[in-house]
Structures are given as structure tokens and as C-alpha cells.
Design an enzyme around this catalytic site. Structure first.
Site, PDB file in Angstrom:
ATOM      1  N   SER A  13       0.734  -1.138  -0.028  1.00 15.29           N
ATOM      2  CA  SER A  13       0.015   0.049  -0.060  1.00 15.29           C
ATOM      3  C   SER A  13       0.779   1.284   0.275  1.00 15.29           C
ATOM      4  O   SER A  13       2.183   1.021   0.156  1.00 15.29           O
ATOM      5  CB  SER A  13      -0.917  -0.093   1.282  1.00 15.29           C
ATOM      6  OG  SER A  13       0.032   0.002   2.486  1.00 15.29           O
ATOM      7  N   LYS A 188       9.899  -9.697  -9.652  1.00 13.61           N
ATOM      8  CA  LYS A 188       8.587 -10.731  -9.180  1.00 13.61           C
ATOM      9  C   LYS A 188       7.636 -10.440  -8.449  1.00 13.61           C
ATOM     10  O   LYS A 188       6.595 -10.739  -8.595  1.00 13.61           O
ATOM     11  CB  LYS A 188       9.534 -11.430  -8.267  1.00 13.61           C
ATOM     12  CG  LYS A 188       8.946 -12.971  -7.952  1.00 13.61           C
ATOM     13  CD  LYS A 188       9.021 -13.985  -9.179  1.00 13.61           C
ATOM     14  CE  LYS A 188      10.111 -14.741  -9.310  1.00 13.61           C
ATOM     15  NZ  LYS A 188      10.184 -15.301 -10.491  1.00 13.61           N
ATOM     16  N   GLN A 191       4.929  -9.528 -10.749  1.00 16.48           N
ATOM     17  CA  GLN A 191       4.561 -10.656 -11.522  1.00 16.48           C
ATOM     18  C   GLN A 191       3.379 -11.383 -10.606  1.00 16.48           C
ATOM     19  O   GLN A 191       2.355 -11.881 -11.132  1.00 16.48           O
ATOM     20  CB  GLN A 191       5.516 -11.637 -11.844  1.00 16.48           C
ATOM     21  CG  GLN A 191       6.654 -11.375 -12.817  1.00 16.48           C
ATOM     22  CD  GLN A 191       7.624 -12.304 -12.800  1.00 16.48           C
ATOM     23  OE1 GLN A 191       7.274 -13.402 -12.933  1.00 16.48           O
ATOM     24  NE2 GLN A 191       8.866 -11.866 -12.840  1.00 16.48           N
ATOM     25  N   CYS A 379     -11.404  26.548  11.500  1.00 12.70           N
ATOM     26  CA  CYS A 379     -12.360  25.928  12.160  1.00 12.70           C
ATOM     27  C   CYS A 379     -12.167  25.950  13.536  1.00 12.70           C
ATOM     28  O   CYS A 379     -12.308  26.911  14.352  1.00 12.70           O
ATOM     29  CB  CYS A 379     -12.474  24.320  11.637  1.00 12.70           C
ATOM     30  SG  CYS A 379     -14.117  23.866  11.876  1.00 12.70           S
ATOM     31  N   GLU A 403     -17.784  21.872  23.764  1.00 14.26           N
ATOM     32  CA  GLU A 403     -17.202  20.541  23.112  1.00 14.26           C
ATOM     33  C   GLU A 403     -16.383  19.939  24.426  1.00 14.26           C
ATOM     34  O   GLU A 403     -16.561  18.608  24.340  1.00 14.26           O
ATOM     35  CB  GLU A 403     -16.268  20.892  22.095  1.00 14.26           C
ATOM     36  CG  GLU A 403     -15.746  19.561  21.580  1.00 14.26           C
ATOM     37  CD  GLU A 403     -15.037  19.773  20.215  1.00 14.26           C
ATOM     38  OE1 GLU A 403     -14.989  21.024  19.685  1.00 14.26           O
ATOM     39  OE2 GLU A 403     -14.402  18.863  19.718  1.00 14.26           O
ATOM     40  N   HIS A 513     -13.479  25.429   6.048  1.00 12.87           N
ATOM     41  CA  HIS A 513     -11.946  24.791   5.567  1.00 12.87           C
ATOM     42  C   HIS A 513     -11.744  25.281   4.346  1.00 12.87           C
ATOM     43  O   HIS A 513     -11.990  24.400   3.206  1.00 12.87           O
ATOM     44  CB  HIS A 513     -12.109  23.089   5.639  1.00 12.87           C
ATOM     45  CG  HIS A 513     -12.236  22.660   7.130  1.00 12.87           C
ATOM     46  ND1 HIS A 513     -11.051  22.436   7.882  1.00 12.87           N
ATOM     47  CD2 HIS A 513     -13.264  22.312   7.805  1.00 12.87           C
ATOM     48  CE1 HIS A 513     -11.569  22.076   8.959  1.00 12.87           C
ATOM     49  NE2 HIS A 513     -12.757  22.048   9.091  1.00 12.87           N
ATOM     50  N   GLU A 515      -8.748  25.040   2.848  1.00 15.39           N
ATOM     51  CA  GLU A 515      -7.726  24.407   2.241  1.00 15.39           C
ATOM     52  C   GLU A 515      -8.517  23.193   1.196  1.00 15.39           C
ATOM     53  O   GLU A 515      -7.658  22.859   0.385  1.00 15.39           O
ATOM     54  CB  GLU A 515      -7.005  23.609   3.397  1.00 15.39           C
ATOM     55  CG  GLU A 515      -7.653  22.382   4.057  1.00 15.39           C
ATOM     56  CD  GLU A 515      -8.483  23.167   5.515  1.00 15.39           C
ATOM     57  OE1 GLU A 515      -8.821  24.310   5.341  1.00 15.39           O
ATOM     58  OE2 GLU A 515      -8.724  22.157   6.402  1.00 15.39           O
TER      59      GLU A 515
HETATM   60  N1  GLN Z   1     -14.357  20.263  17.095  1.00 18.09           N
HETATM   61  C1  GLN Z   1     -14.883  21.609  16.485  1.00 18.09           C
HETATM   62  C2  GLN Z   1     -16.385  21.412  16.239  1.00 18.09           C
HETATM   63  O1  GLN Z   1     -16.934  20.373  15.985  1.00 18.09           O
HETATM   64  C3  GLN Z   1     -14.298  21.872  15.184  1.00 18.09           C
HETATM   65  C4  GLN Z   1     -14.380  21.091  14.177  1.00 18.09           C
HETATM   66  C5  GLN Z   1     -13.164  21.285  12.941  1.00 18.09           C
HETATM   67  O2  GLN Z   1     -12.342  22.017  13.277  1.00 18.09           O
HETATM   68  N2  GLN Z   1     -13.277  20.726  11.863  1.00 18.09           N
HETATM   69  O3  GLN Z   1     -16.924  22.247  15.834  1.00 18.09           O
END
Ligand code: GLN
Length: 541
Positions: A13, A188, A191, A379, A403, A513, A515
Site C-alpha cells: 500500500s 517478481k 508478477q 475551524c 465541546e 475549511h 484548504e
Molecule cells: N471540534 C470543532 C467542532 O466540531 C471543530 C471542528 C473542526 O475543526 N473541523 O465544531
């Protein structure tokens, strides 16, 4: 006509099957074809959303709110084609659909079996949601020989029979290990891997052979002979110094030409100038900046795949190399450690979950804010920035996120209701964890004259989300008085999306996000701007 290319992996992998698939798609796209990429994952989770990043790496989120395999990130970054929910499936999802159908009685009394019912469900998935694509590339996760991937291999074997040679192609990616004592590349394992495929009825049409050095002609001929493919269909897939070189390098080895030949088509030569210019910029930067990424899963870099890529893209946009300094945030929970951040030109706290290391992230935010170092919070990184401001600027010592449990000043709290288009989404605190976050693309309205508005050059943007908690509006007044600007809000004004400090050189926290949408040929504006700020910072220190 849509043609299917099935990509399997053999020997070991981590051969970079996702990247190879994405690069092949990029070459075909450069020849003017419309492409789509899909991933079939053999594991039993319904999606990777509930898996630890240590198990699976990053969870990639699509616009339509699916939590998917990180290879979909490679697909998007190499082709620019937005991935969809219909581009990733797992054994878990296939089985849960088949079982739900059985419970409804849809099989009309039949005995439900792997063949044909599960394989039919896989085939249906592969062929679903396709419009006018010229090529659909389907990568099969795992390694040939795994028990789990057998139904997928059987399904693609059947599909080839149904579609014919002109409608489907098998590409197999293998490894040629170099044995120093013999001074040879060994064929090998390849193969054996092809034998394994043959045992389930699949004869590969093309082999991509990963190798850390050029493959001698003799070895190439041997592979062709033993694996029953043409010499030209044994494509050396050599290691390269930057992943952006992969499309160019595979093209030079004849990969896309062989694929076109298989299907009996002879399109124009591809225009790969886009990739050539990216490679040039990556290889010849004009400077270097160091960014500290203060997170939790820093020992497995796949956990932050898209983030690392987006930072590199920001570097490409600014003609600098971006050196990433991955720091486990827990380090900053010990006294006198935060000075480690001094040599960095920018600090980024990425997405994250759970209390462990949160205190260290808050320390990193404080350092960035007080020392005027560019800060980018994504986030969880935005939520930590808000907690830091509430504690140290507003003076709310009990400020925290629910949280981590109940607290005196819940400046970040559980999100139980929000609008998705015109629909109200509702969640219970004790509901399921899988697939229940606020997921996918949501609009965000930018405040005029804010840094965010200036960076994006637009009034409204769409960005992808994956979170359960949100910044609590009840504290907005106090935070704004303390200098934090809420520069991006959901259009109904209920959910804070972006915060910034206007009097800081560059301090931006985003609830989404960014990114996930950055591409080497279209770096995300926030990353371009953040790295530009880091370049300015590098001139100061
Ligand atoms: N834990 C945080 C939430 O649920 C941030 C989540 C995250 O960074 N993707 O809001």
C-alpha cells in the site's frame, strides 16, 4: 461515450495510487477530455467521517456535504473538478444500502448474495451520476489480494465484460523494489500481483511500475512478457521531487498515450504548460517562510493533507518555499515553551476535535496576537482564537467551548439548528456522530471594508464546513468591543463564519475549511494572503 478506467494497486500500500489516478486524469484533461474521478473503498465504515485521522488521514469534504477519502482531495487539486458524494463509496455504504433494500422487501423473496446483489450495487454506483464525461477513473482502495476488495474486483471484472475493451480499461500500479546487494530492480512482486489479479479474472491492460530509479529495458521486457502486456504498456512511474511533476513525468513515459491507444482514440498532444510552470515555481523559489502548524495529529501528516497542500499553493502564489514546522500543541501546555514559535513567520491552528491540546493551541493564539505574528485559525483554530480573546481581552476567565463539557462562559457552543438552503437542519445533543455535523458548502456574507472582503474581492463566498460547534453570538458585542471584528456571517446573520483583528498585521479565523478548495493552479486567496503576510513578517525578524 463515457469510458471507464479502473485503477488497482499491488505489492504494497502507499504507492500513491490516488496521486497516480489524479495525474492520469490531469493528462487526459490536458488533451481536452472531460474527466471524473471516483474512489471505491473496501472498508466497512459507511464513510470515513467517524475514523480517527491516525487511522485514515484527513477526511475530505465535498461541496454537497459528503465526508470522503483524502484521495478525492488529490483528484480535485489535479483536475479542478469538484468532487461529489457520488465519487466515493465504501463496502459499508454498499452493504447498508443492500440490507435496507432487503428489509424493504425490494428483492422480492430472493436470497441476497454478494454476487449478484452486492456486485450489482457496486456497478450501479460506478455508473451513476455521469453526464457527458469522456473518462471516469475509478480507483479501488487497498491492495490486490485483500479479502475486503474482492467484491469490488468482481464488479469491475463484470463491468469490463459488459462494456468491452473499448469501454473499459484496467490499470495496475505496482512496485519494483531495488535490492542493493543484487544491484537490481526486482520484477517478481509485480508478477505475483498480476497473477493475483488474473486469479479473479482481471488481466491488466497497463502497468504503472513505481520505482526509485530508471527501469532497465531488460526488466521492462520481462514484466511485459510475464504479465502479458505490451512493452509500451509497462509505464515506469519514477519518484519525482515534487508531486506537481507527476503529470508531466507520466506523460513523458507515455501513460496517457497508451491509454488513448487502448481506447483506439488519437487526440491532440496534451497541453501540460500549467504543470510545467507550477514545477518551475516550486523548484526556483525566491525565498522561504516558516509556518508553525500547531495541531494534534502532527505525527501523521496525511491528517492535514489538504492543509499542507494549500500552504504550498500560497507559497507558489508568492514565489516562496513554505517550510512547515509541525508542532504538537500539548508542548505549549508546559511553561516557557511558547517562545519556540519565535522563529516562525506565521502560525496556523488547523481543524481539530476534543480537549486534548486545546490549552496549547490557545497559548499559540495568544502568542500570535500579542507578538503581531500572522495568525490563521481554521475551524477549531478559529474557535480557539475566540476563546483566547474572550479570556484575555474581555476578561471572561470561564470562557470555553462546550465541546469540552459545561463551562461558565460558553463562547463556543453546540449547534443544534441551522439553515441549509431553505431547510432547517436540526440536531440533538445525544444524536448519532456519523454524518451529522454541519457539512459541505454554505454561503457566507463578508462585511464591507473588512480584511476578508478585501482578500476575497467578493461580497458573498461559498466555503466547505465540517463542524458541530459554533461561536456563540451572545458574546459578539463584548468581543467586538475588545477589537475582534466578525467579518463573515451566514447570510441570515446567525452563524459567525470569520473573525479578524483589524489592528493586527494578519489575524483571521474561519469556521470553514478553505484548504479543501485550494489548487496549485488556483491557490486559495486566504492562503495567498496569509503567506504574503508571512513574507512581510520574515523581513522583520
Ligand atoms: N471540534 C470543532 C467542532 O466540531 C471543530 C471542528 C473542526 O475543526 N473541523 O465544531
Amino acid at each position: 461515450m463515457t469510458r471507464f478506467i479502473f485503477i488497482t494497486g499491488g505489492v504494497v500500500s502507499s504507492l500513491g495510487k490516488g496521486l497516480a489516478s489524479a495525474a492520469l486524469a490531469a493528462c487526459l484533461q490536458a488533451r481536452g477530455f472531460k474527466v471524473r474521478l471516483r474512489k471505491l473503498d473496501p472498508y466497512l465504515n459507511v464513510d470515513p467521517g467517524t475514523m480517527s485521522p491516525y487511522q485514515h488521514g484527513e477526511v475530505y469534504v465535498t461541496d454537497d456535504g459528503a465526508e470522503t477519502d483524502l484521495d478525492l482531495g488529490h483528484y480535485e487539486r489535479f483536475t479542478g473538478v469538484p468532487s461529489r458524494r457520488s465519487d466515493n463509496v465504501t463496502t459499508g455504504r454498499i452493504y447498508s444500502n443492500v440490507i435496507a433494500k432487503e428489509r424493504r422487501g425490494d428483492y422480492l423473496g430472493a436470497t441476497v448474495q454478494v454476487i449478484p446483489h452486492v456486485t450489482d450495487a457496486i456497478k450501479e454506483f460506478v455508473r451513476s451520476d455521469i453526464a457527458d464525461e469522456d473518462f471516469v477513473l475509478c480507483e479501488i482502495g487497498g491492495t490486490v489480494g485483500d479479502i475486503e476488495s474482492l467484491p469490488f474486483l468482481e464488479a469491475i471484472r463484470q463491468l469490463r465484460n459488459e462494456l468491452g475493451r473499448e469501454g473499459a480499461m484496467f490499470v495496475h500500479l505496482t512496485l519494483l523494489p531495488y535490492i542493493p546487494s543484487a544491484g537490481e530492480l526486482k520484477t517478481k512482486p509485480t508478477q505475483h500481483s498480476v497473477k493475483e489479479l488474473l486469479s479473479v479474472g482481471i488481466q491488466p491492460d497497463l502497468l504503472m511500475c513505481r520505482s526509485d530509479r530508471p527501469i532497465p529495458d531488460g526488466e521492462r521486457k520481462k514484466i511485459a512478457l510475464f504479465c502479458n502486456v505490451g512493452y509500451d504498456a509497462v509505464i515506469p512511474a519514477l519518484d519525482v521531487d515534487t508531486i506537481y511533476q507527476v503529470p508531466v513525468s507520466y506523460h513523458e513515459q507515455g501513460l496517457d498515450e497508451q491509454v488513448c491507444r487502448h481506447f483506439g482514440i488519437s487526440p491532440a498532444e496534451p497541453d501540460l504548460s500549467r504543470w510545467q510552470s507550477i514545477v518551475e515555481r516550486v523548484r526556483q523559489p525566491e525565498g522561504e517562510v516558516t509556518i508553525a502548524v500547531v495541531g494534534k495529529y502532527t505525527s501523521l501528516l496525511d491528517s492535514y493533507k489538504s492543509l499542507a497542500e494549500a500552504l504550498t499553493h500560497g507559497g507558489i502564489a508568492n514565489n516562496v518555499r513554505v517550510k512547515l514546522n509541525w508542532i504538537d500543541s500539548q508542548v505549549f501546555e508546559r511553561e516557557d515553551t511558547v517562545h519556540q514559535l519565535e522563529p516562525c513567520h506565521g502560525i496556523l491552528v488547523p481543524g481539530g476535535f476534543g480537549e486534548r491540546g486545546a490549552g496549547g493551541k490557545i497559548e499559540a493564539v495568544r502568542f500570535a496576537r500579542e507578538r503581531n505574528v500572522p495568525y490563521f485559525g481554521i475551524c477549531f483554530g478559529m474557535q480557539m482564537a475566540v476563546i483566547e480573546a474572550a479570556r484575555n481581552l474581555v476578561g471572561l476567565k470561564g470562557a470555553n467551548s462546550t465541546e469540552f463539557g459545561p463551562c461558565d462562559n460558553p463562547v463556543v457552543g453546540l449547534m443544534t439548528e441551522w439553515l441549509k438552503g431553505n431547510m432547517l437542519e436540526k440536531r440533538r445533543a445525544d444524536g448519532d456522530l456519523g454524518g451529522t455535523m454541519r457539512l459541505g458548502a454554505y454561503p457566507c456574507a463578508l462585511r464591507p471594508e473588512s480584511r476578508a472582503r478585501e482578500i476575497y474581492g467578493a461580497d458573498t463566498i461559498m466555503e466547505r464546513h465540517r463542524h458541530r460547534f459554533e461561536v456563540n453570538l451572545d458574546y459578539k458585542g463584548q468581543l467586538e468591543k475588545a477589537g475582534m471584528l466578525f467579518s463573515g456571517m451566514s447570510p441570515d446573520g446567525v452563524l459567525p463564519e470569520i473573525v479578524e483583528f483589524p489592528d493586527h498585521p494578519w489575524f483571521v479565523g474561519v469556521q470553514f475549511h478553505p484548504e479543501l478548495k485550494s489548487k496549485p493552479f488556483a491557490p486559495h486567496p486566504l492562503f495567498t494572503s496569509f503567506i504574503a503576510a508571512a513574507v512581510r513578517q520574515s523581513r522583520l525578524v
